[in-house]
Design a protein around this motif. Structure first.
Motif, PDB file in Angstrom:
ATOM      1  N   SER A 169       0.831  -1.208   0.000  1.00  0.00           N
ATOM      2  CA  SER A 169       0.000   0.000   0.000  1.00  0.00           C
ATOM      3  C   SER A 169       0.863   1.253   0.000  1.00  0.00           C
ATOM      4  CB  SER A 169      -0.925  -0.003   1.223  1.00  0.00           C
ATOM      5  OG  SER A 169      -1.800  -1.110   1.193  1.00  0.00           O
ATOM      6  N   GLY A 170       1.899   1.260   0.833  1.00  0.00           N
ATOM      7  CA  GLY A 170       2.797   2.403   0.844  1.00  0.00           C
ATOM      8  C   GLY A 170       3.509   2.590  -0.476  1.00  0.00           C
ATOM      9  N   THR A 171       3.910   1.480  -1.083  1.00  0.00           N
ATOM     10  CA  THR A 171       4.596   1.558  -2.371  1.00  0.00           C
ATOM     11  C   THR A 171       3.659   2.065  -3.458  1.00  0.00           C
ATOM     12  OG1 THR A 171       6.040  -0.264  -1.718  1.00  0.00           O
ATOM     13  CG2 THR A 171       5.888   0.217  -4.054  1.00  0.00           C
ATOM     14  N   PHE A 172       2.432   1.564  -3.486  1.00  0.00           N
ATOM     15  CA  PHE A 172       1.445   2.034  -4.461  1.00  0.00           C
ATOM     16  C   PHE A 172       1.269   3.549  -4.344  1.00  0.00           C
ATOM     17  CE2 PHE A 172       0.709  -2.200  -5.397  1.00  0.00           C
ATOM     18  CZ  PHE A 172      -0.408  -2.436  -6.183  1.00  0.00           C
ATOM     19  N   ALA A 173       1.134   4.040  -3.117  1.00  0.00           N
ATOM     20  CA  ALA A 173       0.897   5.466  -2.902  1.00  0.00           C
ATOM     21  C   ALA A 173       2.072   6.302  -3.400  1.00  0.00           C
ATOM     22  CB  ALA A 173       0.645   5.736  -1.420  1.00  0.00           C
ATOM     23  N   ALA A 174       3.292   5.871  -3.085  1.00  0.00           N
ATOM     24  CA  ALA A 174       4.471   6.650  -3.466  1.00  0.00           C
ATOM     25  C   ALA A 174       4.648   6.691  -4.977  1.00  0.00           C
ATOM     26  CB  ALA A 174       5.714   6.056  -2.798  1.00  0.00           C
ATOM     27  N   VAL A 175       4.478   5.550  -5.634  1.00  0.00           N
ATOM     28  CA  VAL A 175       4.714   5.497  -7.077  1.00  0.00           C
ATOM     29  C   VAL A 175       3.600   6.200  -7.844  1.00  0.00           C
ATOM     30  CG1 VAL A 175       5.012   3.939  -9.041  1.00  0.00           C
ATOM     31  CG2 VAL A 175       6.090   3.407  -6.861  1.00  0.00           C
ATOM     32  N   SER A 176       2.363   6.112  -7.352  1.00  0.00           N
ATOM     33  CA  SER A 176       1.265   6.791  -8.046  1.00  0.00           C
ATOM     34  C   SER A 176       1.448   8.299  -8.009  1.00  0.00           C
ATOM     35  CB  SER A 176      -0.078   6.412  -7.421  1.00  0.00           C
ATOM     36  OG  SER A 176      -0.191   6.933  -6.112  1.00  0.00           O
ATOM     37  N   LEU A 177       2.069   8.817  -6.957  1.00  0.00           N
ATOM     38  CA  LEU A 177       2.332  10.250  -6.899  1.00  0.00           C
ATOM     39  C   LEU A 177       3.318  10.657  -7.989  1.00  0.00           C
ATOM     40  CD1 LEU A 177       2.624  12.454  -3.837  1.00  0.00           C
ATOM     41  CD2 LEU A 177       4.501  12.549  -5.454  1.00  0.00           C
ATOM     42  N   LEU A 178       4.285   9.792  -8.267  1.00  0.00           N
ATOM     43  CA  LEU A 178       5.277  10.104  -9.291  1.00  0.00           C
ATOM     44  C   LEU A 178       4.665  10.089 -10.683  1.00  0.00           C
ATOM     45  CD1 LEU A 178       8.250  10.558 -10.102  1.00  0.00           C
ATOM     46  CD2 LEU A 178       8.525   8.069 -10.103  1.00  0.00           C
ATOM     47  N   GLU A 180       1.360  10.229 -11.355  1.00  0.00           N
ATOM     48  CA  GLU A 180       0.046  10.874 -11.361  1.00  0.00           C
ATOM     49  C   GLU A 180      -1.043   9.929 -11.849  1.00  0.00           C
ATOM     50  OE1 GLU A 180       0.398  14.557 -13.558  1.00  0.00           O
ATOM     51  OE2 GLU A 180       0.765  15.653 -11.712  1.00  0.00           O
ATOM     52  N   SER A 181      -0.882   8.631 -11.585  1.00  0.00           N
ATOM     53  CA  SER A 181      -1.863   7.660 -12.054  1.00  0.00           C
ATOM     54  C   SER A 181      -1.830   6.430 -11.161  1.00  0.00           C
ATOM     55  CB  SER A 181      -1.571   7.245 -13.497  1.00  0.00           C
ATOM     56  OG  SER A 181      -2.364   6.138 -13.875  1.00  0.00           O
ATOM     57  N   PRO A 182      -2.913   6.148 -10.430  1.00  0.00           N
ATOM     58  CA  PRO A 182      -2.942   4.915  -9.644  1.00  0.00           C
ATOM     59  C   PRO A 182      -2.925   3.670 -10.514  1.00  0.00           C
ATOM     60  CG  PRO A 182      -5.082   6.021  -9.599  1.00  0.00           C
ATOM     61  CD  PRO A 182      -4.122   6.962 -10.243  1.00  0.00           C
ATOM     62  N   LEU A 183      -3.452   3.769 -11.737  1.00  0.00           N
ATOM     63  CA  LEU A 183      -3.463   2.614 -12.628  1.00  0.00           C
ATOM     64  C   LEU A 183      -2.048   2.235 -13.044  1.00  0.00           C
ATOM     65  CD1 LEU A 183      -5.001   0.539 -14.284  1.00  0.00           C
ATOM     66  CD2 LEU A 183      -5.216   2.241 -16.105  1.00  0.00           C
ATOM     67  N   ILE A 184      -1.246   3.233 -13.428  1.00  0.00           N
ATOM     68  CA  ILE A 184       0.133   2.951 -13.819  1.00  0.00           C
ATOM     69  C   ILE A 184       0.907   2.374 -12.642  1.00  0.00           C
ATOM     70  CG2 ILE A 184       2.299   3.991 -14.567  1.00  0.00           C
ATOM     71  CD1 ILE A 184       0.273   3.722 -16.770  1.00  0.00           C
ATOM     72  N   VAL A 202      -6.554  -9.239  -2.258  1.00  0.00           N
ATOM     73  CA  VAL A 202      -6.294  -8.882  -0.862  1.00  0.00           C
ATOM     74  C   VAL A 202      -5.206  -7.821  -0.776  1.00  0.00           C
ATOM     75  CG1 VAL A 202      -5.567  -9.777   1.385  1.00  0.00           C
ATOM     76  CG2 VAL A 202      -7.014 -11.168  -0.106  1.00  0.00           C
ATOM     77  N   VAL A 203      -4.230  -7.889  -1.670  1.00  0.00           N
ATOM     78  CA  VAL A 203      -3.170  -6.890  -1.717  1.00  0.00           C
ATOM     79  C   VAL A 203      -3.568  -5.718  -2.607  1.00  0.00           C
ATOM     80  CG1 VAL A 203      -0.752  -6.481  -2.319  1.00  0.00           C
ATOM     81  CG2 VAL A 203      -1.429  -8.662  -1.309  1.00  0.00           C
ATOM     82  N   LEU A 204      -4.283  -6.030  -3.691  1.00  0.00           N
ATOM     83  CA  LEU A 204      -4.586  -5.010  -4.690  1.00  0.00           C
ATOM     84  C   LEU A 204      -5.546  -3.943  -4.172  1.00  0.00           C
ATOM     85  CD1 LEU A 204      -4.238  -4.029  -7.578  1.00  0.00           C
ATOM     86  CD2 LEU A 204      -6.103  -5.552  -8.257  1.00  0.00           C
ATOM     87  N   LEU A 205      -6.597  -4.340  -3.459  1.00  0.00           N
ATOM     88  CA  LEU A 205      -7.590  -3.353  -3.027  1.00  0.00           C
ATOM     89  C   LEU A 205      -7.004  -2.313  -2.068  1.00  0.00           C
ATOM     90  CD1 LEU A 205     -10.827  -5.512  -2.670  1.00  0.00           C
ATOM     91  CD2 LEU A 205     -10.184  -3.944  -4.495  1.00  0.00           C
ATOM     92  N   PRO A 206      -6.300  -2.721  -1.011  1.00  0.00           N
ATOM     93  CA  PRO A 206      -5.653  -1.687  -0.180  1.00  0.00           C
ATOM     94  C   PRO A 206      -4.627  -0.876  -0.966  1.00  0.00           C
ATOM     95  CG  PRO A 206      -5.711  -3.792   0.976  1.00  0.00           C
ATOM     96  CD  PRO A 206      -6.108  -4.069  -0.435  1.00  0.00           C
ATOM     97  N   GLY A 207      -3.902  -1.547  -1.866  1.00  0.00           N
ATOM     98  CA  GLY A 207      -2.912  -0.829  -2.659  1.00  0.00           C
ATOM     99  C   GLY A 207      -3.539   0.206  -3.572  1.00  0.00           C
ATOM    100  N   LEU A 208      -4.640  -0.161  -4.234  1.00  0.00           N
ATOM    101  CA  LEU A 208      -5.321   0.791  -5.108  1.00  0.00           C
ATOM    102  C   LEU A 208      -5.883   1.969  -4.318  1.00  0.00           C
ATOM    103  CD1 LEU A 208      -7.227  -1.489  -7.645  1.00  0.00           C
ATOM    104  CD2 LEU A 208      -5.324   0.054  -8.130  1.00  0.00           C
ATOM    105  N   LEU A 209      -6.414   1.683  -3.137  1.00  0.00           N
ATOM    106  CA  LEU A 209      -6.921   2.770  -2.299  1.00  0.00           C
ATOM    107  C   LEU A 209      -5.797   3.737  -1.947  1.00  0.00           C
ATOM    108  CD1 LEU A 209      -9.183   4.061  -0.642  1.00  0.00           C
ATOM    109  CD2 LEU A 209      -8.601   2.491   1.226  1.00  0.00           C
ATOM    110  N   ALA A 210      -4.661   3.194  -1.533  1.00  0.00           N
ATOM    111  CA  ALA A 210      -3.517   4.050  -1.205  1.00  0.00           C
ATOM    112  C   ALA A 210      -3.007   4.780  -2.446  1.00  0.00           C
ATOM    113  CB  ALA A 210      -2.401   3.207  -0.584  1.00  0.00           C
ATOM    114  N   ALA A 211      -3.022   4.093  -3.604  1.00  0.00           N
ATOM    115  CA  ALA A 211      -2.565   4.726  -4.842  1.00  0.00           C
ATOM    116  C   ALA A 211      -3.484   5.866  -5.254  1.00  0.00           C
ATOM    117  CB  ALA A 211      -2.486   3.684  -5.958  1.00  0.00           C
ATOM    118  N   GLY A 212      -4.795   5.658  -5.098  1.00  0.00           N
ATOM    119  CA  GLY A 212      -5.726   6.734  -5.415  1.00  0.00           C
ATOM    120  C   GLY A 212      -5.490   7.954  -4.548  1.00  0.00           C
ATOM    121  N   GLY A 214      -2.630   8.685  -3.215  1.00  0.00           N
ATOM    122  CA  GLY A 214      -1.373   9.261  -3.687  1.00  0.00           C
ATOM    123  C   GLY A 214      -1.572  10.162  -4.887  1.00  0.00           C
ATOM    124  N   SER A 215      -2.441   9.752  -5.808  1.00  0.00           N
ATOM    125  CA  SER A 215      -2.718  10.590  -6.972  1.00  0.00           C
ATOM    126  C   SER A 215      -3.424  11.877  -6.576  1.00  0.00           C
ATOM    127  CB  SER A 215      -3.573   9.813  -7.980  1.00  0.00           C
ATOM    128  OG  SER A 215      -2.829   8.786  -8.575  1.00  0.00           O
TER     129      SER A 215
END
Length: 464
Positions: A169-178, A180-184, A202-212, A214-215
């Motif tokens: 989740s933390g990784t998704f958030a950090a990379v999505s900020l770079l 500007e896209s949670p999908l990427i 189980v990993v994807l849903l929390p990660g996508l939430l954190a990525a969103g 982050g964006s």
């Protein structure tokens, strides 16, 4: 025995779907949201700090000491020497080896919180002081390490699977900020880590939430602070509209993908040679590599009408202006850029710490601009295929390469997408042919001092 025979069978273990219906998973989602906010803010601070260091050292400081027309050619040499010393200190003296060796590809191993100071110090010195590497690798480490740290502050005996989810989740958030896209962010991290199977949600849903989240932070920080995130957040390139591919463009795309892959593999191989030489000799190799990188930048600026910044840095700031004004770049200048920046990149891959993605994008774009001089090969598909081929040749992440190239050329229409896909497939197969299995096995081992995440995470293979 009869009683045992009549007893009901034990309940089967709860599957991922049942786990996601539980209150514990809802709590995990809330925790992922909090982690996403914290990590996004800290990732933004890291990116803004590296940008301000670059501006301060290479733009403001020369003016302060009397160079009103800009820094002299030699200016980058002492800065890169200092970068080498600082990175060597982080590698040799701090836990975590300063992060993974970028010549070995993009790694997704779990970063322990104790390793974060060394990783971030090496990243600040590398990126802020002009070395040819990008921020995605330290952001992955930052997000994962902070996710684990946050969880351990709440519950020290948390299961390893929960730690993996928080790190992701933390990784998704950090990379999505770079990007500007949670999908990427999701595509890159899922493909790089090898996540799959029934437990992926189980990993994807929390990660996508954190990525969103982050964006959202990436989009909102500009208005909240008055600082522009365009200096470090990747966005679509300004390219001519391209409606549909042609047979000629298809043929040139295949040849360009092969050529770019051969060049990228050669650069990474050279980087691995530098990494082997640097092992145990960081205080010698890193400063020397910094001086050589500065020398390459000076040589490029002395033989062209461009400045040293085209060779220094990760190239993220240069891609947009370069591709938007192809007439300003002669064929010879583009060839020299590929040669000098490619050599500087190989030194950076082996001696410093950071991400390999953005230099690959820039060199792929430069190769595409050269190929666009061919008959029947328009600028937009040439740049798109060049970038995609370079990414897949270096990272070995074909879906991520397609997604990034499509994102960067989205403003020019969908006509280049089929050529991007063909180019990625050709480049990936070419890289496999050029790969030495023993070296690939070494690349998958990860950086010393960086333990792998439990079962679900593994390093992405990369070429030799």
């Amino acid at each position: 025995m009869a009683a045992d025979a009549d007893s009901p069978p034990p309940d089967p273990p709860a599957g991922p779907a049942a786990a996601m219906r539980s209150r514990a998973f809802v709590a995990l989602l809330l925790l992922a949201a909090v982690v996403g906010i914290v990590v996004s803010l800290l990732a933004w601070g890291f990116l803004e700090l590296t940008h301000q260091i670059q501006v301060g050292l290479f733009t403001d400081l020369p003016k302060e000491v009397g160079y009103d027309d800009g820094a002299p050619l030699w200016w980058s040499l002492p800065i890169l020497l200092v970068a080498g010393v600082v990175v060597a200190f982080a590698i040799a003296k701090l836990p975590g080896n300063g992060g993974h060796v970028p010549a070995n590809g993009l790694k997704m191993g779990l970063t322990e919180p104790i390793e974060l100071p060394g990783v971030m110090l090496a990243a600040l010195a590398t990126i802020g002081l002009g070395v040819v590497l990008g921020p995605e690798a330290p952001l992955i480490a930052l997000g994962g390490g902070l996710g684990v740290l946050f969880l351990r502050q709440l519950r020290r005996d948390a299961p390893s699977e929960v730690a993996l989810v928080m790190a992701a989740s933390g990784t998704f958030a950090a990379v999505s900020l770079l990007f500007e896209s949670p999908l990427i962010a999701a595509v890159i991290l899922i493909e790089a880590s090898g996540l799959g199977g029934p437990r992926l949600p189980v990993v994807l849903l929390p990660g996508l939430l954190a990525a969103g989240i982050g964006s959202l932070v990436s989009i909102g920080m500009g208005s909240w602070t008055g600082l522009s995130t365009s200096a470090y957040a990747l966005s679509a390139l300004e390219l001519p509209q391209y409606a549909r591919p042609t047979a000629a463009a298809l043929g040139w795309s295949i040849l360009l993908a092969v050529a770019v892959t051969v060049g990228a593999v050669a650069i990474v191989r050279a980087g691995r040679v530098v990494a082997r030489i640097s092992d145990g000799r960081a205080f010698v190799v890193a400063p020397l590599a910094g001086l050589l990188i500065g020398g390459l930048a000076i040589a490029f600026a002395s033989t062209t009408d461009k400045d040293v910044a085209q060779v220094l840095f990760d190239g993220q700031d240069s891609i947009g202006p370069m591709t938007a004004s192809p007439a300003a770049w002669s064929l010879g200048t583009l060839a020299l850029l590929v040669a000098f920046k490619g050599a500087a990149w190989s030194l950076s891959l082996g001696a410093f710490r950071g991400g390999p993605t953005f230099p690959a994008l820039l060199l792929g774009a430069a190769a595409g601009m050269m190929a666009a001089r061919l008959p029947g090969f328009d600028l937009t598909p040439a740049i798109a295929v060049g970038m995609a081929a370079a990414i897949v040749a270096v990272l070995r992440l074909p879906l991520s390469a397609v997604a990034l190239a499509v994102l960067l050329t989205a403003g020019a229409g969908a006509g280049a997408a089929p050529l991007i896909i063909v180019g990625v497939v050709v480049a990936y197969l070419t890289a496999l042919v050029l790969t030495e299995p023993a070296a690939d096995d070494h690349a998958e081992g990860g950086a010393p001092g960086a333990p792998s995440a439990p079962s679900a995470a593994s390093g992405s293979p990369s070429p030799t």
